[in-house]
Scaffold this motif. Structure first.
Motif, PDB file in Angstrom:
ATOM      1  N   TYR A  62      -6.401   5.787  -2.701  1.00 36.38           N
ATOM      2  CA  TYR A  62      -5.674   5.486  -1.691  1.00 36.38           C
ATOM      3  C   TYR A  62      -5.312   6.621  -0.802  1.00 36.38           C
ATOM      4  O   TYR A  62      -4.753   6.844   0.203  1.00 36.38           O
ATOM      5  CB  TYR A  62      -4.055   5.416  -2.376  1.00 36.38           C
ATOM      6  N   TYR A  85       1.318   4.158  -2.815  1.00 37.19           N
ATOM      7  CA  TYR A  85       0.993   5.556  -2.708  1.00 37.19           C
ATOM      8  C   TYR A  85       2.172   6.630  -2.922  1.00 37.19           C
ATOM      9  O   TYR A  85       1.952   7.619  -3.313  1.00 37.19           O
ATOM     10  CB  TYR A  85       0.511   5.563  -1.084  1.00 37.19           C
ATOM     11  N   PHE A 132       0.762  -1.055  -0.090  1.00 33.54           N
ATOM     12  CA  PHE A 132       0.068  -0.047   0.119  1.00 33.54           C
ATOM     13  C   PHE A 132       0.949   1.112   0.003  1.00 33.54           C
ATOM     14  O   PHE A 132       0.475   2.291  -0.741  1.00 33.54           O
ATOM     15  CB  PHE A 132      -0.827   0.133   1.352  1.00 33.54           C
TER      16      PHE A 132
END
Length: 424
Positions: free
Chosen positions: A324, A220, A216
């Motif tokens: 996100y 990002y 993640f």
């Protein structure tokens, strides 16, 4: 309540942008320091302050209760405005210090606003309206800033004047935020309760979900780097595309992306199954990355016009970027029934994302100083788009494997409890 909450969240975060982004409307031509373009240094100074506040927010926002959110919001914006006054009055090159101080408090604003929105059945609707600021507000700030500069206002005075104009609007929006009711029992049942986190809970969350969180964060970081180049140096990019006299171009070209994303991601609230919603968010991220990659290649070979490229690639960039910025973390917490809040996950990703943003600007200045911002942005779009495609595919695999193992563990616990009950 939906209309009230979405309006107050959008306006409050819109006001934050009016303290953060107007200075990027100026070009500060012929200003250099340490063999670097002065605007690059100004952007880096503000982003460093902004990044530091994200690291502070990992602990501060994740442990924040709701009793003093309004006071924190007003206080942080006031500090940022005071720094803009310093930027206006300070002689060159001390504006760098004031823009660092300007960015330092602003990085905490998103977490305060999002606390009002997370953990609800309508979180997607509220979040996409809040996140429309990522697409629209920066362009509006540049449009207002360029208008003031063309009207005779100096480049260093313009940001403070805009901040003064929006201060009363900010106060009204904060009052509106304070009127939003807490999530009800059905929200809690469907999306899991959201609670302040202590150090032990933060460590446990990282320990239990480390591979997913790493993926993640890397995705990002990639999205933040390209988004910040487009955002902070949009004036230079549009000038090279031949639109130097069109001050409205920064806003009008972002409207189609805003409308598409509001509709597409806002409808995600209709999906009640959190695991399914999490997977759809990842598929939308993959689609956005492909859109960014393909349209940039088409522009490079002259198959589409500059305006169409900026519009469509903007959609491809901002769909995953908004996902996100809260949506995927909200569904992640709900799908795995994690005790905590989005603020911790978001600020952990944001902190490293803005470090990446500083790194890519330094790389441009010291490693590719002779390359134009347009050429640099095109190359970065291709690299980032390709990287995101691979990372998202890997993330889908890891998330679903973790979900399967969690389900098997839960089932084994239920069997064990049943066996113990049978013995009794």
């Amino acid at each position: 309540m939906t209309l009230w909450a979405s309006t107050s969240a959008f306006v409050s975060y819109f006001c934050m942008y009016m303290y953060r982004k107007p200075f990027t409307a100026a070009t500060y031509e012929d200003w250099t320091l340490w063999d670097m373009d002065y605007k690059i240094l100004l952007v880096i100074a503000q982003v460093i302050g902004y990044a530091i506040s994200k690291f502070i927010g990992i602990r501060f926002i994740s442990g924040l209760d709701g009793s003093k959110r309004n006071l924190y919001f007003i206080g942080l914006i006031s500090l940022s405005f005071a720094a803009l006054l310093g930027f206006m009055w300070a002689p060159y090159p001390y504006g760098l210090v004031w823009l660092f101080l300007n960015g330092l408090p602003l990085g905490l604003i998103w977490g305060i606003v999002f606390q009002y929105l997370e953990g609800r059945r309508i979180t997607e609707i509220l979040t996409v309206i809040l996140s429309a600021n990522f697409i629209l507000s920066s362009g509006i700030a540049k449009t207002i800033g360029q208008y003031l500069i063309h009207s005779g206002i100096t480049e260093t005075s313009m940001p403070a004047i805009i901040g003064l104009i929006f201060f009363p609007i900010m106060l009204i929006s904060v009052w509106m935020l304070s009127c939003i009711p807490a999530p009800d029992s059905e929200d809690i049942r469907l999306r899991a309760p959201r609670k302040a986190m202590n150090a032990h809970q933060r460590k446990e969350l990282i320990k239990n979900y480390r591979p997913i969180l790493i993926l993640f964060v890397v995705i990002y970081i990639t999205l933040t780097m390209i988004r910040d180049i487009r955002d902070n140096f949009g004036v230079e990019i549009w000038n090279e595309l031949g639109f130097s006299q069109n001050t409205s171009i920064y806003t009008t070209t972002e409207i189609p992306a805003t409308i598409l994303i509001l509709v597409l991601l806002g409808l995600m609230f209709l999906i009640k199954d959190n695991r399914k919603a999490l997977n759809i968010n990842m598929l939308l991220t993959l689609s956005g990355a492909l859109m960014l990659l393909v349209t940039t290649i088409l522009f490079s070979i002259g198959s589409i016009s500059p305006v169409w490229w900026m519009v469509v690639s903007g959609c491809g960039l901002f769909i995953p970027y908004i996902i996100y910025n809260g949506l995927i973390f909200d569904r992640f917490i709900a799908a795995f029934r994690i005790t905590g809040n989005v603020g911790f996950l978001m600020y952990m990703a944001d902190a490293f994302g803005y470090l990446g943003s500083v790194g890519i600007m330094l790389f441009k200045n010291f490693g590719n100083a002779d390359i134009s911002w347009l050429s640099f942005y095109v190359t970065l779009s291709v690299v980032a788009g390709t990287l995101c495609v691979g990372l998202v595919v890997l993330t889908c695999f890891v998330v679903n494997r973790k979900y399967k193992s969690s389900s098997e563990l839960s089932s084994s616990k239920e069997i064990h409890i049943y066996e113990q009950y049978a013995k009794i």
